[in-house]
Design an enzyme around this catalytic site. Sequence first.
Site, mmCIF file in Angstrom:
data_model
loop_
_atom_site.group_PDB
_atom_site.id
_atom_site.type_symbol
_atom_site.label_atom_id
_atom_site.label_comp_id
_atom_site.label_asym_id
_atom_site.label_seq_id
_atom_site.Cartn_x
_atom_site.Cartn_y
_atom_site.Cartn_z
ATOM 1 N N TYR A 109 0.211 7.937 15.157
ATOM 2 C CA TYR A 109 1.332 6.986 15.160
ATOM 3 C C TYR A 109 2.649 7.628 15.599
ATOM 4 C CZ TYR A 109 -1.729 4.477 11.810
ATOM 5 O OH TYR A 109 -2.763 3.855 11.181
ATOM 6 N N GLY A 132 0.854 -1.193 0.000
ATOM 7 C CA GLY A 132 0.000 0.000 0.000
ATOM 8 C C GLY A 132 0.882 1.231 0.000
ATOM 9 N N CYS A 171 -9.755 22.495 17.916
ATOM 10 C CA CYS A 171 -9.754 22.588 19.376
ATOM 11 C C CYS A 171 -9.396 21.249 19.980
ATOM 12 C CB CYS A 171 -11.095 23.092 19.871
ATOM 13 S SG CYS A 171 -11.286 24.822 19.482
HETATM 14 C C1 LIG Z 1 -2.943 -2.358 5.273
HETATM 15 C C2 LIG Z 1 -2.689 -3.654 4.642
HETATM 16 C C3 LIG Z 1 -1.704 -3.775 3.663
HETATM 17 C C4 LIG Z 1 -0.808 -2.641 3.235
HETATM 18 O O1 LIG Z 1 0.094 -2.246 4.205
HETATM 19 P P1 LIG Z 1 1.193 -1.140 3.801
HETATM 20 O O2 LIG Z 1 1.961 -0.930 5.039
HETATM 21 O O3 LIG Z 1 0.457 0.074 3.372
HETATM 22 O O4 LIG Z 1 1.988 -1.722 2.690
HETATM 23 C C5 LIG Z 1 -1.561 -5.006 3.042
HETATM 24 N N1 LIG Z 1 -2.329 -6.064 3.376
HETATM 25 C C6 LIG Z 1 -3.291 -5.983 4.321
HETATM 26 C C7 LIG Z 1 -4.111 -7.165 4.619
HETATM 27 C C8 LIG Z 1 -3.501 -4.778 4.981
HETATM 28 O O5 LIG Z 1 -4.441 -4.706 5.913
#
Ligand SMILES: *Cc1c(COP(=O)(O)O)cnc(C)c1O
Length: 399
Positions: free
Chosen positions: A303, A262, A329
């Site tokens: 985070y 991702g 706020c």
């Molecule tokens: C969030 C998620 C990802 C992606 O994680 P990244 O850190 O953004 O690469 C991949 N697989 C699953 C099942 C996720 O929940």
Amino acid sequence: MTQLSAEQLKSIAHQFGTPVYVYHAEKIQEQYKKLTNAFEASDVQFFYASKALTNINVLKEILAMGANVDCSSINEAKLAMLAGFTPSKILYTSNGINFEEIEEAAALGIHINIDSLSNLEKFGKKFGHSYPVGLRLRPNIMAGGNLKISTGHSNSKFGIPVNQVNEIKELVKKYNIFIQGLHIHTGSEIKDVDVFVKGIEVLFDIIPHFDELKFIDLGGGFKVPYQPGDSETDINLLAQKVKQAFSNHPYKNPLQIWFEPGKYLVSEAGYFITTVNVLKETNTATFAAVNSSFNHLIRPMFYDAWHTIINISNPEGKEKKYAVVGNICETDTFAWDRTINEIREGDLLVFLNAGAYGFEMSSNFNSRLKPAEVLVKNNAPVLIRQRDTFEDLLRNQMI
Ligand SMILES: *Cc1c(COP(=O)(O)O)cnc(C)c1O
């Protein structure tokens, strides 16, 4: 490195206003190329974890690159269909969901990874051998940038614990379930490639229990640099180690390897442009309050994540220390004691690495409006989501 210039970002801020998220199509392509080049010699498929950034125009870019998509809700799957992904290119890695949503996913004909014995049993009862399905397993491995983004450890809610393999086998046998894949996702921001090798080793103990496997899904979580001096996951080394590990896998048939990146694909492609509302000198800090907050970008507060902040309005200004905060706020510190070129009210501050989990985690807290999104491709900025309007706050309220 592929990146947008300060001039381009300034002109986008003038054209579309701030706060605004900006995504750079060519940077997403560059990241995808790095992955496909590294894994050229292996049978690998990449499923973009769309929860990082789901704007449908970005999904279309992802599709055009040739990638698949991984979804974490049925709505993400529907967005992917709208963007043009065919069902065979969509994977739904579920977690803690109602069985009805799994039935909906099956009606769409997409790939499904199931993460509980309870849903596996319901699935078996309904589909028997007719619908191939993947298992989301919990490998009991601790990995990831911090506990909040660590998903594979032995206290994690995600996946069926690998130590319950006998319970899985009983269900598979009882209902003749077609298990086509095994999935693990240990967390986000994993720099150490040996974590993936460890995951593969855990899976190798499980693989021989299933006869009809087609893929092993190693999830996502590749790290990208956030701070100066940060490094990213060494994708070439990962490819080499994965290939090596699979070269003697204990299985009769060839296994395809799936990944679900991702952040790696979209984080660095994103810029979040804000405007400085107010400067406030105090005895402990100089506060620069921007026209945004964690209602738009929550990663620093949620985070403790670092986002590099650049003053594109005064790049030659003398460097000073600032506390960059927001306008709602609630304590909303983006950065404390951060060295930035001298800030003046009205200056444009840009947050880097804003492509992943930025807009996607935004809200209307304080009844503020969600920002606009712009996609830059071939140097041409295009509005891909208009800024919220006041009417959006009233939508669905009974007046
Ligand atoms: C969030 C998620 C990802 C992606 O994680 P990244 O850190 O953004 O690469 C991949 N697989 C699953 C099942 C996720 O929940």
